[in-house]
Design a protein around this motif. Structure first.
Motif, PDB file in Angstrom:
ATOM      1  N   ILE A  65       0.741  -1.166  -0.136  1.00 62.13           N
ATOM      2  CA  ILE A  65       0.042   0.110   0.068  1.00 62.13           C
ATOM      3  C   ILE A  65       0.828   1.235  -0.051  1.00 62.13           C
ATOM      4  O   ILE A  65       0.784   2.206  -0.819  1.00 62.13           O
ATOM      5  CB  ILE A  65      -0.800   0.053   1.317  1.00 62.13           C
ATOM      6  N   GLY A  66       1.824   1.146   0.813  1.00 64.21           N
ATOM      7  CA  GLY A  66       2.831   2.441   0.905  1.00 64.21           C
ATOM      8  C   GLY A  66       3.556   2.709  -0.033  1.00 64.21           C
ATOM      9  O   GLY A  66       3.611   3.954  -0.722  1.00 64.21           O
ATOM     10  N   ARG A  67       4.192   1.718  -0.767  1.00 63.69           N
ATOM     11  CA  ARG A  67       4.953   2.343  -1.807  1.00 63.69           C
ATOM     12  C   ARG A  67       3.822   2.534  -3.104  1.00 63.69           C
ATOM     13  O   ARG A  67       4.584   3.347  -3.789  1.00 63.69           O
ATOM     14  CB  ARG A  67       6.099   1.000  -2.363  1.00 63.69           C
ATOM     15  N   HIS A  68       3.079   1.873  -3.120  1.00 62.58           N
ATOM     16  CA  HIS A  68       2.206   1.968  -4.411  1.00 62.58           C
ATOM     17  C   HIS A  68       1.663   3.426  -4.491  1.00 62.58           C
ATOM     18  O   HIS A  68       1.612   4.119  -5.461  1.00 62.58           O
ATOM     19  CB  HIS A  68       1.004   1.106  -4.453  1.00 62.58           C
ATOM     20  N   THR A  69       1.050   3.928  -3.192  1.00 63.66           N
ATOM     21  CA  THR A  69       0.304   5.121  -3.307  1.00 63.66           C
ATOM     22  C   THR A  69       1.533   6.280  -2.874  1.00 63.66           C
ATOM     23  O   THR A  69       1.292   7.448  -3.360  1.00 63.66           O
ATOM     24  CB  THR A  69      -0.537   5.154  -2.179  1.00 63.66           C
ATOM     25  N   GLY A  70       2.739   5.949  -2.382  1.00 60.37           N
ATOM     26  CA  GLY A  70       3.462   7.066  -1.923  1.00 60.37           C
ATOM     27  C   GLY A  70       2.998   8.160  -1.181  1.00 60.37           C
ATOM     28  O   GLY A  70       3.170   9.398  -1.329  1.00 60.37           O
ATOM     29  N   SER A  71       2.280   7.740  -0.302  1.00 62.11           N
ATOM     30  CA  SER A  71       1.209   8.765   0.688  1.00 62.11           C
ATOM     31  C   SER A  71       1.298   8.360   1.955  1.00 62.11           C
ATOM     32  O   SER A  71       1.572   7.189   2.537  1.00 62.11           O
ATOM     33  CB  SER A  71      -0.100   8.695  -0.230  1.00 62.11           C
ATOM     34  N   ASN A  72       0.708   9.059   2.804  1.00 66.47           N
ATOM     35  CA  ASN A  72       0.556   8.935   4.370  1.00 66.47           C
ATOM     36  C   ASN A  72      -0.593   8.129   4.410  1.00 66.47           C
ATOM     37  O   ASN A  72      -1.392   7.631   3.440  1.00 66.47           O
ATOM     38  CB  ASN A  72       0.110  10.105   4.802  1.00 66.47           C
ATOM     39  N   VAL A  73      -0.786   7.563   5.574  1.00 64.16           N
ATOM     40  CA  VAL A  73      -1.940   6.512   5.950  1.00 64.16           C
ATOM     41  C   VAL A  73      -3.344   6.755   5.265  1.00 64.16           C
ATOM     42  O   VAL A  73      -3.904   6.103   4.554  1.00 64.16           O
ATOM     43  CB  VAL A  73      -2.374   6.107   7.360  1.00 64.16           C
ATOM     44  N   ARG A  74      -3.752   7.965   5.495  1.00 63.41           N
ATOM     45  CA  ARG A  74      -5.254   8.402   5.285  1.00 63.41           C
ATOM     46  C   ARG A  74      -5.197   8.619   3.833  1.00 63.41           C
ATOM     47  O   ARG A  74      -6.176   8.122   3.022  1.00 63.41           O
ATOM     48  CB  ARG A  74      -5.355   9.664   6.126  1.00 63.41           C
ATOM     49  N   PHE A 331      -0.595  15.162   9.189  1.00 60.91           N
ATOM     50  CA  PHE A 331      -0.910  16.546   9.185  1.00 60.91           C
ATOM     51  C   PHE A 331      -0.554  17.460   7.772  1.00 60.91           C
ATOM     52  O   PHE A 331      -1.139  18.300   7.536  1.00 60.91           O
ATOM     53  CB  PHE A 331      -0.376  17.384  10.455  1.00 60.91           C
ATOM     54  N   VAL A 332       0.639  17.129   7.370  1.00 61.77           N
ATOM     55  CA  VAL A 332       1.289  17.743   6.649  1.00 61.77           C
ATOM     56  C   VAL A 332       0.643  17.766   5.169  1.00 61.77           C
ATOM     57  O   VAL A 332       0.426  18.617   4.550  1.00 61.77           O
ATOM     58  CB  VAL A 332       2.622  17.362   6.512  1.00 61.77           C
ATOM     59  N   GLU A 333       0.187  16.351   5.000  1.00 60.43           N
ATOM     60  CA  GLU A 333      -0.224  16.151   3.638  1.00 60.43           C
ATOM     61  C   GLU A 333      -1.652  16.354   3.277  1.00 60.43           C
ATOM     62  O   GLU A 333      -2.445  16.518   2.380  1.00 60.43           O
ATOM     63  CB  GLU A 333       0.048  14.653   3.029  1.00 60.43           C
ATOM     64  N   GLU A 334      -2.473  15.929   4.596  1.00 59.77           N
ATOM     65  CA  GLU A 334      -3.786  16.139   4.695  1.00 59.77           C
ATOM     66  C   GLU A 334      -4.259  17.784   4.758  1.00 59.77           C
ATOM     67  O   GLU A 334      -5.361  18.258   4.473  1.00 59.77           O
ATOM     68  CB  GLU A 334      -4.567  15.128   5.380  1.00 59.77           C
ATOM     69  N   TYR A 335      -3.726  18.284   5.505  1.00 61.77           N
ATOM     70  CA  TYR A 335      -4.032  19.698   6.086  1.00 61.77           C
ATOM     71  C   TYR A 335      -3.328  20.931   5.497  1.00 61.77           C
ATOM     72  O   TYR A 335      -3.143  21.835   5.907  1.00 61.77           O
ATOM     73  CB  TYR A 335      -4.221  19.721   7.625  1.00 61.77           C
ATOM     74  N   GLY A 336      -1.963  20.454   4.611  1.00 64.33           N
ATOM     75  CA  GLY A 336      -1.069  21.361   4.377  1.00 64.33           C
ATOM     76  C   GLY A 336      -0.297  21.910   5.274  1.00 64.33           C
ATOM     77  O   GLY A 336       0.028  23.383   5.290  1.00 64.33           O
TER      78      GLY A 336
END
Ligand code: TRP
Length: 449
Positions: A65-74, A331-336
């Motif tokens: 999941i992590g590598r494919h999306t390159g994103s935080n959990v949410r 916090f960084v990626e979802e709320y900028g």
């Protein structure tokens, strides 16, 4: 998204940071204490079973999941299943990671106290009883444990605020191998103690009559806790992996090294427990009461003891960094939010709850919920319940819902595809074994029926 995100620089960096996240107080403090409470060999057996039958496949699931999306959990779940309820794992993960960070920082604070005590040669106290009393008076003093918790959280803050690669990766590359060597030295030392055989028997000889539902629940919680599993920590870390990183191999290496460290910690502690005539079921204090006795009987004890607690402190730091990264990336990626601000928020939450946990051994020891102090409640709730629930949802998601092409892509080329049989077994475990086992352990362990 992946292009402008940080990535770990080298293969060693990937292993060292993932193992750095896994190896920590969970192995050296929590494993011996839980094994001591739950009857030794039976607990080790259950723990091992869960690590390899459920742990490794769920690590792979988080990596995919992590590598494919390159994103935080949410964000990862939003990308893979937009508009669906799967993202709840993200929220469980963020909440659980903050709970764990709070009580974990208290124990990490103890390691700081013990660095100080080591340098000052435990104020000249060398008897087993004296060292016990010293721990109790420290834990009950209220302000000292709180002070060290705050200092520890400040160290955590300082490294996190410097960003991913520079801070985390460089540190782990040096520290993890050092910790390993020193554990090996102490393990050999313990093996030469008079009652070593009794200690080893306690740790390695499973008494099946002791495998009760609560041992199963405890062993499962320990497996998840120790592997940093179930709340998206490894999703977050693997989002910094490169395409070339072999996921399954990394999963096995992480689980293998992590298990080795736990067993080494057991081999260090239990011979000493029996040699010094102590009680294995002493609970969270066990390791902090036994280790000083070991060190004070060694030539050059001050140096060994200082070195050990410094390394333990640093190993805790690589773990808290990983659990903090979950909420910070969110916090960084979802709320900028700016990274510094997100790090400060993470610090502030842990500060409040950490202080409460630190006081659980002192003035708040009478404050209990369902018979557990806040410290024990946070530990029980996160390790035995939230992490396995998260793991169950993750395995069902990857086993049943995730598009097969994603699996093929992540387990296949570009370097060397995973052999078919292994890939199939992992998917089988994710589809059936992990969800059913976790479900059954819950039903029996929590006494649901
Ligand atoms: N595995 C770590 C240890 O054994 C603790 C830890 C780090 C953790 N990150 C985590 C536990 C994420 C659960 C989830 O000390």
């Amino acid at each position: 998204m992946r292009e402008n995100r940080a990535q770990f620089a080298t293969r060693l960096g990937v292993i060292a940071t993932t193992v750095g996240s896994a190896v920590g107080l969970g192995n050296i403090w929590r494993f011996p204490y839980e094994a001591g409470v739950h009857g030794g060999g039976a607990f080790l057996l259950v723990d091992l079973l869960f690590i390899f039958v459920i742990g490794v496949p769920v690590i792979c699931a988080e990596f995919i999941i992590g590598r494919h999306t390159g994103s935080n959990v949410r964000g990862a779940f939003r990308q893979l299943a937009p508009g669906k309820a799967w993202g709840i794992v993200g929220y469980i993960g963020i909440a659980a990671s903050l709970l764990i960070l709070s009580f974990y920082s208290v124990v990490a604070g103890w390691t700081l106290e013990y660095i100080y005590q080591s340098v000052t040669d435990f104020s000249g106290v060398h008897t087993t009883q004296g060292l016990h009393d010293q721990f109790d008076s420290f834990a009950q003093s209220n302000w000292r444990p709180v002070m060290w918790t705050v200092i520890f959280l400040l160290c955590n803050y300082w490294i996190l605020a410097r960003g991913v690669r520079k801070g985390i990766e460089k540190m782990s590359n040096i520290l993890m191998p050092m910790l390993f060597v020193i554990l090996l030295i102490f393990a050999v030392n313990s093996l030469m103690m008079p009652e070593a055989a009794k200690g080893l028997e306690f740790l390695f000889k499973p008494d099946f009559s002791k495998v009760t539902p609560s041992v199963l629940l405890g062993g499962m919680g320990q497996a998840f806790f120790s592997l940093s599993l179930g709340l998206g920590c490894l999703i977050t870390y693997s989002s910094y992996f490169k395409k070339e990183t072999p996921l399954v191999k990394t999963a096995f290496t992480t689980a293998g090294l992590d298990t080795l460290v736990s067993i080494m910690a057991g081999v260090i502690i239990f011979p000493a427990v029996f040699t010094y005539g102590q009680e294995p079921a002493a609970g969270p204090k066990l390791v902090f009461e036994i280790l000083p006795s070991i060190f004070s009987n060694l030539a050059g004890g001050v140096v060994w003891s200082t070195l050990f607690f410094v390394l333990l402190f640093l190993a805790s730091l690589t773990s808290t960094i990983s659990m903090s990264e979950i909420s910070i990336a969110y916090f960084v990626e979802e709320y900028g939010m700016a990274r510094k601000k997100a790090t400060t928020l993470n610090f502030a939450i842990a500060l409040v709850f950490g202080t409460l946990c630190a006081l659980s051994f002192g003035c708040m020891s009478g404050f209990t919920i369902c018979g557990l102090t806040l410290f024990n409640l946070f530990d029980y709730l996160s390790s035995n319940i939230l992490l396995p629930v998260g793991g169950m949802i993750i395995s069902i998601f990857v086993g049943w819902v995730l598009d097969r092409s994603v699996l093929r892509q992540e387990l296949g080329a570009p370097v060397k595809p995973v052999p078919r049989l292994i890939a199939k077994s992992i998917v089988f475990c994710l589809k059936f074994v992990a969800p059913v086992c976790i479900g059954l352990v819950f039903i029996f362990g929590l006494g649901i029926i």
